[in-house]
Design a protein around this motif. Structure first.
Motif, mmCIF file in Angstrom:
data_model
loop_
_atom_site.group_PDB
_atom_site.id
_atom_site.type_symbol
_atom_site.label_atom_id
_atom_site.label_comp_id
_atom_site.label_asym_id
_atom_site.label_seq_id
_atom_site.Cartn_x
_atom_site.Cartn_y
_atom_site.Cartn_z
ATOM 1 N N SER A 36 3.020 18.814 5.875
ATOM 2 C CA SER A 36 1.616 18.686 6.279
ATOM 3 C C SER A 36 0.961 17.442 5.676
ATOM 4 N N ASP A 37 1.421 17.037 4.479
ATOM 5 C CA ASP A 37 0.846 15.848 3.845
ATOM 6 C C ASP A 37 1.393 14.590 4.496
ATOM 7 N N GLY A 38 0.619 13.537 4.429
ATOM 8 C CA GLY A 38 1.085 12.242 4.893
ATOM 9 C C GLY A 38 1.292 12.144 6.385
ATOM 10 N N ARG A 39 0.809 13.148 7.146
ATOM 11 C CA ARG A 39 1.066 13.141 8.592
ATOM 12 C C ARG A 39 0.360 11.975 9.272
ATOM 13 N N ASP A 40 -0.872 11.682 8.815
ATOM 14 C CA ASP A 40 -1.595 10.545 9.410
ATOM 15 C C ASP A 40 -0.875 9.228 9.129
ATOM 16 N N GLY A 41 -0.333 9.110 7.910
ATOM 17 C CA GLY A 41 0.405 7.896 7.576
ATOM 18 C C GLY A 41 1.645 7.746 8.434
ATOM 19 N N ASP A 42 2.362 8.857 8.639
ATOM 20 C CA ASP A 42 3.556 8.816 9.485
ATOM 21 C C ASP A 42 3.191 8.450 10.919
ATOM 22 N N ALA A 59 0.844 -1.199 0.000
ATOM 23 C CA ALA A 59 0.000 0.000 0.000
ATOM 24 C C ALA A 59 0.879 1.249 0.000
ATOM 25 N N HIS A 60 1.761 1.321 -0.988
ATOM 26 C CA HIS A 60 2.663 2.470 -1.131
ATOM 27 C C HIS A 60 1.871 3.700 -1.584
ATOM 28 N N ARG A 61 2.187 4.836 -0.999
ATOM 29 C CA ARG A 61 1.640 6.139 -1.394
ATOM 30 C C ARG A 61 0.111 6.144 -1.448
ATOM 31 N N GLN A 62 -0.485 5.940 -0.297
ATOM 32 C CA GLN A 62 -1.950 5.969 -0.193
ATOM 33 C C GLN A 62 -2.401 7.374 0.218
ATOM 34 N N ARG A 63 -2.555 8.264 -0.743
ATOM 35 C CA ARG A 63 -2.850 9.665 -0.475
ATOM 36 C C ARG A 63 -4.308 9.926 -0.104
ATOM 37 N N HIS A 64 -5.196 9.034 -0.513
ATOM 38 C CA HIS A 64 -6.625 9.301 -0.353
ATOM 39 C C HIS A 64 -7.233 8.612 0.861
ATOM 40 N N LEU A 65 -6.407 7.992 1.669
ATOM 41 C CA LEU A 65 -6.932 7.302 2.847
ATOM 42 C C LEU A 65 -7.614 8.287 3.792
ATOM 43 N N ASP A 66 -8.792 7.899 4.260
ATOM 44 C CA ASP A 66 -9.547 8.734 5.190
ATOM 45 C C ASP A 66 -9.869 7.897 6.433
ATOM 46 N N MET A 67 -8.813 7.525 7.127
ATOM 47 C CA MET A 67 -8.946 6.718 8.335
ATOM 48 C C MET A 67 -7.973 7.254 9.376
ATOM 49 N N SER A 68 -8.349 7.177 10.604
ATOM 50 C CA SER A 68 -7.459 7.635 11.673
ATOM 51 C C SER A 68 -6.297 6.656 11.822
ATOM 52 N N PRO A 69 -5.146 7.124 12.328
ATOM 53 C CA PRO A 69 -4.017 6.214 12.548
ATOM 54 C C PRO A 69 -4.394 5.019 13.428
ATOM 55 N N VAL A 114 7.374 -10.758 8.368
ATOM 56 C CA VAL A 114 8.668 -11.123 7.797
ATOM 57 C C VAL A 114 9.337 -9.906 7.153
ATOM 58 N N SER A 115 8.533 -9.028 6.571
ATOM 59 C CA SER A 115 9.100 -7.824 5.957
ATOM 60 C C SER A 115 8.179 -6.633 6.199
ATOM 61 N N LEU A 116 8.803 -5.485 6.463
ATOM 62 C CA LEU A 116 8.074 -4.229 6.662
ATOM 63 C C LEU A 116 8.788 -3.148 5.871
ATOM 64 N N ASP A 117 8.027 -2.438 5.017
ATOM 65 C CA ASP A 117 8.617 -1.356 4.231
ATOM 66 C C ASP A 117 7.942 -0.041 4.614
ATOM 67 N N ILE A 118 8.721 0.856 5.206
ATOM 68 C CA ILE A 118 8.214 2.176 5.597
ATOM 69 C C ILE A 118 9.123 3.269 5.020
ATOM 70 N N SER A 119 9.769 2.965 3.899
ATOM 71 C CA SER A 119 10.634 3.953 3.250
ATOM 72 C C SER A 119 9.857 5.226 2.944
ATOM 73 N N GLY A 120 10.528 6.365 3.102
ATOM 74 C CA GLY A 120 9.903 7.651 2.809
ATOM 75 C C GLY A 120 9.092 8.234 3.942
ATOM 76 N N GLU A 164 6.060 5.688 1.507
ATOM 77 C CA GLU A 164 5.537 6.942 0.971
ATOM 78 C C GLU A 164 6.545 7.575 0.015
ATOM 79 N N ASP A 165 6.025 8.293 -0.982
ATOM 80 C CA ASP A 165 6.871 9.057 -1.907
ATOM 81 C C ASP A 165 7.286 10.344 -1.209
#
Length: 761
Positions: A264-270, A226-236, A288-294, A256-257
């Motif tokens: 200000s963008d992507g703050r909920d994702g972070d 789920a890379h670069r999910q800009r339209h997510l409307d869910m709380s962390p 087994v694997s976690l990718d949180i690059s960006g 994330e890109d």
């Protein structure tokens, strides 16, 4: 007529990966021969005239070859309508231009296990693909892997068919689904999550706003990208809850890109990532694997705690997070990390993120720094760089840094340790980059720096004609002295490598002649002697070699007047004079242009060079060649006959004083220009220059030139000359020596062929 260049080492011309397989060679031949192997149907599609039953894997390979070679389209894909002989199971039509109708007719009847239709053009939509596949009852259950990356899904167009809903859920056997970079929406995701066997799902860069639907497949889903999910409307907190309920999940990518996100963008994702890292070890314990690059605001302490509580973790994506250099990773021998701390992390990023421009760009920036002073060959790293360029042909950011990396990895002697096929694909990619970014000076400079390698230009196969055209076009709009020197050097070598047909095409362009002459004039005006001037003169020399059109262009561009000035002003520079006289030789070979050389001052100057024993033999050789060609046609001689008589006498007298040259001074494309000079009716001075020239190159490269003499019929001319009663003894002696070399070569060649011929028992 061509200057020789050191060819470099030859011991590494074999590819470390070995030759192509017989199967690959056969498939390539089929691809090249499709038009002759096929007939055309009424709708314009191809059908094999005859075909055996292909081994199933070979049918897949043929389709993949056609796609890779960019020849798969509505016409050629028609051969796969024959489902009995060509049975497809794992099909790739990636990036091919296919219509919905062609897809339905050619691919949907097959019992497919896998289909990659990513980035297909031609109007084919995701809805077309799903409905087409669902129309085949076998495909509904057989298809396990489907990739529609980059397509327009057009979900709303999927309608009920005969009362049965048609959607992704119709393909009940699906285990892997890639819908990255699509218009995937919440409704389509809900349909997808009802698939009973879904294990891997890629929804990167989509329009999803809710991930709650994933709870429907919580017991089967093993991998979520789920890379670069800009339209997510869910709380962390809600997102972390959904992740925590995915009990079978082993691989999670929530990266994330970072280039397209401000603070200000992507703050909920972070914040979601922070809560996930700092939360309970009971959340995704089997990961087994976690990718949180960006992602931003990640602490080293949180990373350490997360890794220590999940002993099965083997991969962690931390590129552009600022924490990949954590000392803790040095103790984790089984953990692979993408980041920027060292070359291993950067290369891991290039391997894993090939389709993600943001991460490829970031990794290349760090790779450039890491390879600036490298002194060891790294073919695997070069492959990764070229792959990144190929995957992102329009990204200026990637090509700007990638071309600099290519230079770092192939500079000095590094290229000689690389597989030839890798260097070939690398240069081909550099040429594509030059085509795609013609006005970006730094990109062009990087490409020139990488190309300006004697080993690459001499030993590596690539499109020399295209390269020469790209460099000459670039040269026309740039005057930077360093870049000009490199560009002219590259052109000089490439022109000598062109085939006769390519040279003919290249030499027709008067623009090229003007560009090179302008450089000569620019240098000559200030009397400078540098490599740029020498390269330009060499290029012009090669450009006019047995090319009457180029020779005429040279005269029309007032090159003759310029060369006369250069000849006089560079009197003490034999390397310059040799190149100037070499080109004038090429003009003297063209009968209709000889009249342009009939200037008394010019010929007397050339004659003085021939006579001067203090002048370099190479200069005297080319001076003699010009005079021999002009004096060989008495009817075309327009000056005083006394001058011609002097020329003929001095030719003979001077040539007999020349010492044999060990160094390779000249190469000949053919001996055709020598034929008129070897006639028995020619004056002795003309004949002597011709046989001396042939004798020179034959002693330096006996095998090549002996074969050329035989093939072009000059051995018969030499025999006739040697046997003629009026032939001068000096000429007879050289002719006999040449014929002896040819005979010895024939004997050795025959003995070798007898030794290597297959023996019958």
């Amino acid at each position: 007529r061509g200057r020789y260049w050191s060819s470099g080492k030859l011991e590494n011309t074999y590819d470390a990966e070995g030759p192509p397989t017989l199967c690959d060679l056969c498939l390539a031949q089929v691809c090249r021969s499709l038009s002759s192997l096929c007939s055309m149907r009424a709708d314009g599609s191809m059908s094999l005239i005859w075909a055996p039953v292909f081994p199933q894997e070979t049918a897949d390979q043929l389709l993949n070859h056609m796609a890779a070679k960019e020849i798969l389209n509505d016409t050629t894909v028609g051969i796969f309508r024959n489902c009995k002989e060509l049975r497809l199971r794992r099909a790739s039509i990636r990036s091919c231009p296919l219509s919905a109708e062609a897809f339905h007719l050619a691919l949907c009847p097959h019992r497919l296990l896998e289909l990659d239709a990513s980035w297909v053009s031609g109007g084919l939509t995701g809805a077309d693909i799903v409905s087409g596949l669902a129309s085949n009852p076998e495909c509904r259950s057989s298809l396990q892997r489907l990739s529609l990356n980059g397509l327009r899904l057009d979900w709303e167009s999927l309608e009920a068919n005969g009362g049965i809903h048609v959607g992704f859920s119709s393909l009940r056997g699906l285990r892997m689904l890639n819908l990255a970079n699509t218009d995937l929406n919440d409704a389509a995701l809900e349909d997808i999550c009802t698939l009973p066997h879904l294990e891997t799902l890629d929804i990167s860069c989509s329009a999803i706003s809710k991930l709650t639907a994933l709870l429907e497949c919580k017991n089967t889903l093993r991998s979520l990208i789920a890379h670069r999910q800009r339209h997510l409307d869910m709380s962390p907190a809600r997102l972390v809850f959904v992740f925590s309920q995915l009990h079978a999940l082993k691989h999670l990518d929530f990266s994330e890109d970072h280039f397209s996100v401000d603070d200000s963008d992507g703050r909920d994702g972070d914040e979601t990532v922070r809560q996930l890292l700092e939360g309970s070890p009971q959340v995704l314990p089997s990961l087994v694997s976690l990718d949180i690059s960006g992602r931003k605001r990640i602490s080293e302490a949180a990373i350490r705690s997360f890794v220590e509580s999940r002993s099965g973790l083997v991969f962690l994506g931390l590129l552009a997070t600022g924490v990949s250099s954590c000392d803790f990773f040095s103790t984790q021998k089984n953990l692979k990390v993408t980041g920027e701390a060292d070359e291993n992390q950067v290369c891991e990023a290039l391997r894993r993120y090939r389709d993600r421009e943001c991460f490829v760009r970031e990794a290349l920036v760090h790779l450039y720094s890491l390879t600036t002073d490298t002194d060891k060959p790294q073919p695997d790293v070069l492959k990764l760089v070229v792959s990144g360029m190929q995957r992102h042909p329009t990204s200026l950011h990637i090509h700007l840094v990638a071309t600099a990396c290519v230079f770092n990895l192939t500079t000095q002697d590094l290229a000689e340790a690389m597989p030839i096929s890798l260097l070939s694909s690398t240069v081909t990619q550099l040429l594509n980059t030059m085509k795609n970014f013609p006005n970006h000076q730094q990109v062009q400079k990087n490409c020139l720096l990488a190309l300006c390698s004697d080993y690459i230009l001499q030993e590596v196969p690539f499109d020399k004609y295209l390269a020469a055209m790209l460099v000459i076009n670039w040269l026309s709009s740039h005057e930077d002295p360093t870049l000009q020197r490199m560009a002219v050097a590259v052109i000089s070598i490439l022109v000598a490598k062109l085939s006769t047909e390519e040279m003919a095409q290249f030499s027709k362009d008067i623009f090229i002649m003007k560009q090179l002459l302008a450089i000569v004039q620019q240098k000559a005006m200030v009397g400078v002697v540098d490599s740029t001037l020498k390269f330009a003169l060499s290029a012009l020399w090669n450009l006019t070699d047995e090319m009457p059109v180029a020779a005429r262009n040279f005269i029309e561009c007032r090159g003759l007047e310029l060369y006369e000035e250069v000849l006089e002003s560079y009197y003490t520079e034999p390397s310059i004079q040799q190149k100037v006289l070499g080109l004038l030789n090429n003009i003297a070979e063209v009968e209709e242009l000889q009249v342009d050389l009939m200037e008394e001052d010019l010929l007397e100057h050339i004659l003085s060079l021939l006579q001067d024993s203090q002048v370099d033999v190479g200069v005297r050789y080319f001076a003699g060649g010009i005079l021999a060609h002009l004096a060989s046609r008495p009817d075309a001689w327009t000056l005083e006959n006394e001058l011609r008589s002097t020329v003929l006498k001095q030719l003979h007298d001077s040539i007999m004083t020349w010492t044999h040259l060990e160094r390779e001074m000249v190469s000949y494309r053919s001996f055709h220009p020598f034929c008129p000079l070897l006639q028995t009716c020619q004056p002795a001075g003309v004949q002597l220059w011709a046989v001396w020239a042939i004798h020179l190159v034959c002693t330096q490269n006996t095998s090549h030139y002996s074969s050329m003499l035989e093939k072009e019929g000059l051995t018969e001319l030499l025999k006739a000359l040697a046997a003629h009663p009026s032939t001068h003894s000096d000429i007879k002696g050289l002719s006999d020596s040449i014929l002896s070399m040819v005979e010895q070569h024939q004997i050795h060649a025959g003995a070798f062929n007898n030794q290597t011929a297959p023996q019958s028992s």
